[in-house]
Enzyme design. Structure first.
Site, PDB file in Angstrom:
ATOM      1  N   ARG A  85       0.669  -1.534  -0.063  1.00  0.00           N
ATOM      2  CA  ARG A  85       0.103   0.016   0.122  1.00  0.00           C
ATOM      3  C   ARG A  85       0.652   0.925   0.681  1.00  0.00           C
ATOM      4  O   ARG A  85       0.166   2.670   0.433  1.00  0.00           O
ATOM      5  CB  ARG A  85      -0.808  -0.304   1.143  1.00  0.00           C
ATOM      6  N   ARG A  95       5.427  10.172   3.237  1.00  0.00           N
ATOM      7  CA  ARG A  95       6.469   9.664   4.186  1.00  0.00           C
ATOM      8  C   ARG A  95       7.748   9.782   2.679  1.00  0.00           C
ATOM      9  O   ARG A  95       7.544  10.307   1.716  1.00  0.00           O
ATOM     10  CB  ARG A  95       6.854   8.300   4.231  1.00  0.00           C
ATOM     11  N   ASP A 107      11.589  -7.296   7.236  1.00  0.00           N
ATOM     12  CA  ASP A 107      10.877  -5.831   6.461  1.00  0.00           C
ATOM     13  C   ASP A 107      10.611  -4.522   6.507  1.00  0.00           C
ATOM     14  O   ASP A 107       9.863  -4.042   5.855  1.00  0.00           O
ATOM     15  CB  ASP A 107       9.477  -6.672   5.484  1.00  0.00           C
ATOM     16  N   ASP A 149       7.996   2.361   9.150  1.00  0.00           N
ATOM     17  CA  ASP A 149       7.217   1.641   8.978  1.00  0.00           C
ATOM     18  C   ASP A 149       6.638   1.840  10.856  1.00  0.00           C
ATOM     19  O   ASP A 149       6.670   0.726  11.294  1.00  0.00           O
ATOM     20  CB  ASP A 149       7.269   0.504   9.064  1.00  0.00           C
TER      21      ASP A 149
END
Ligand code: AMP
Ligand code: MG
Length: 519
Positions: free
Chosen positions: A104, A194, A271, A281
């Site tokens: 996404r 971001r 990840d 993240d």
């Protein structure tokens, strides 16, 4: 319209997936797929970072234009933008998970900003990509707001991190079952833009390695060294080793900083670890309130507590070992891989000791100091004491007559503290004695402590208050809070409510002490 210059080096220099539809698939032999964001109904700019906008070279007028909201919601693109989703894998909760990829996240482009630095702009929640698997490619307002605020706050705290430029409401609803317990609800959707020099993760290197795509892996490694580590200039056969060692050192410094500020990432899968040593993240992250090394905000991890606060240093090393394993085929001599992992432990210990000393107001940490350090943590743990406020108020102690009351704002259970006041007072006199031995004048010592022990951190319950208001259309709570978080070390009169410890109502409330990966 702006005149940003995009060079999109990742696209220009590395192999693409030949297919450019968003159809879900395994992508072999390529590091990214070209993909277009999916349009949303009614983009509305909810918040932005003035510092980030200035670094990129966007004026306030541009930010507030309709064009900006359209572009950063994914409804149109500017010339030079070439949207893509990148391909990566990862170890999740200790197990190899295969291909994951940007399910996404859609990058719009890489540019050199007004500050002369490289910035990749990436939308999170902009629609499906080939890596979305069964999910919808969208993000909800609550999680987007949390990422937006925390990544900017981390920057102001001095912790390496990806940044955020904008938070945009989409006008569309997104359905989420917050605790995966059969209670789905429609929530407002949002998109964060971001910003980072690169969003490459350990998992980008693991995926080609696990697929035996060694040439692709070598290309990615050499590209990363040349684009993101230009300071590594020694001979080509030494570069890769120096690079791995540098990643280990950066990761060690990063996690030492997390331990300083009381940040729990929550999902340290490979990840979710940046190859640049940035915090990346922001999902079910949390901030320690009462000091507790076993604490994690992530309900998905309540059982194993793999990613609890106190485990983060060890997990950092686990993740680096997974990265080393992925790089083995490029290292005929594996010594630099071993050396890197060893450096991780050394740099973490040294950095942690340096920061711990500074937090207590000491210039160095000696072996003899360890009992005092340990007892302070034990007291905080045993008596439910707020980590941030306890350290912050240490600087206010009168070392000639230290009073337990000075630390009172940090106590969640004052009666428990009072019941063992003797133990506290003993610690306080030991601490005062040790601190008086510091050769600096008191004012210099206090100033140094207040520059390393923040007063304002993005507390879990404050995020929830900002979310509750934003979901009702009131953005003032968010904006005022963001403003406070710009200067986390400076007392800001009138902003006492942003420094206060967790109120009782937030102790067990979803979103405050409990978060899931659903976002
Ligand atoms: P995370 O736990 O957010 O780090 O995500 C793990 C993987 O799931 C990544 O590949 C994400 O891109 C993907 N993912 C998470 N949420 C969504 C979503 N709503 N739509 C598509 N992919 C998602
Ligand atoms: Mg992730």
């Amino acid at each position: 319209m702006t005149d940003l210059h995009f060079d999109n080096r990742f696209l220009a220099e590395l192999p693409a997936d030949p297919e450019d539809s968003p159809r879900t698939r395994q992508v072999h032999g390529a590091l990214y797929s070209r993909v277009q964001p999916t349009a949303v109904s009614a983009p509305q700019l909810l918040a932005w970072s003035p510092e980030m906008a200035a670094a990129i070279g966007l004026s306030e007028a541009e930010l507030e234009s309709e064009d900006f909201a359209e572009v950063f919601a994914g409804n149109r693109i500017w010339p030079g933008m070439q949207p893509w989703a990148s391909n990566y894998g990862g170890h999740q909760f200790g197990h190899w998970a295969g291909q994951l990829g940007d399910g996404r996240a859609i990058s719009l482009g890489e540019l050199i900003g007004a500050d002369g630095r490289r910035h990749e702009l990436q939308l999170k929640g902009a629609g499906k990509t080939p890596y979305s698997r069964h999910a919808d490619g969208r993000a909800v307002l609550r999680s987007s707001l949390r990422e937006f605020v925390c990544s900017e706050a981390m920057h102001h705290l001095g912790v390496p991190t990806t940044r955020a430029l904008s938070l945009i409401g989409t006008g569309d609803e997104v359905v989420r079952d917050m605790f995966y317990d059969g209670h789905p609800r429609a929530e407002p959707g949002a998109i964060v833009c971001r910003v980072a020099p690169s969003f490459l993760r350990f998992g980008h290197f693991e995926l080609p390695a696990w697929r035996n795509e060694h040439e692709l892996l070598a290309r990615l490694v050499d590209f990363t060294i040349s684009r993101d580590y230009p300071e590594i200039t020694d001979s080509p056969d030494q570069q890769r080793g120096d690079w791995f060692i540098e990643i280990c050192e950066r990761t060690a410094r990063l996690i030492a900083q997390w331990m300083r500020v009381g940040f729990v990432h929550g999902v340290m899968n490979t990840d979710n670890l940046s190859i640049l040593g940035l915090t990346i993240d922001y999902g079910p992250y949390g901030w320690l309130e009462a000091y507790d090394p076993e604490w994690t905000p992530n309900t998905t991890d309540f059982e194993g507590r793999r990613y609890a606060f106190g485990r983060q240093p060890e997990i950092g090393q686990w993740n680096l070992s997974a990265l080393a394993g992925a790089l083995v085929s490029l290292f005929p001599d594996q010594a630099p891989l071993h050396q890197g992992l060893k450096r991780y432990a050394e740099v973490f210990s040294a950095e942690h000791a340096r920061l711990t000393a500074a937090r207590f107001g000491w210039q160095q940490l000696a072996e003899d100091d360890l009992p005092l350090v340990r007892e302070f943590h034990a007291l905080m743990f045993d008596h439910e004491v707020d980590l941030t406020l306890a350290f912050r108020h240490l600087a206010d102690l009168d070392l000639l007559a230290p009073a337990l009351d000075t630390l009172a704002p940090a106590f969640y259970q004052p009666q428990r503290v009072a019941a063992e006041a003797g133990r506290w007072n003993q610690w306080l006199s030991g601490y005062a004695r040790r601190s008086l031995a510091d050769p600096r004048p008191a004012s210099a010592r206090v100033a140094a402590m207040n520059a390393i022990n923040p007063l304002y951190v993005p507390r879990n319950y404050l995020a929830q208050l900002a979310i509750d208001a934003a979901e009702k259309g009131d953005l003032s709570v968010l904006r005022e809070w963001m403003d406070t978080l710009r200067q986390p070390y400076r007392i800001q009169p009138g902003r006492e409510h942003h420094a206060a410890g967790r109120p009782e109502w937030a102790r067990q409330r979803a979103g405050c002490s409990m978060l899931s990966c659903s976002s």
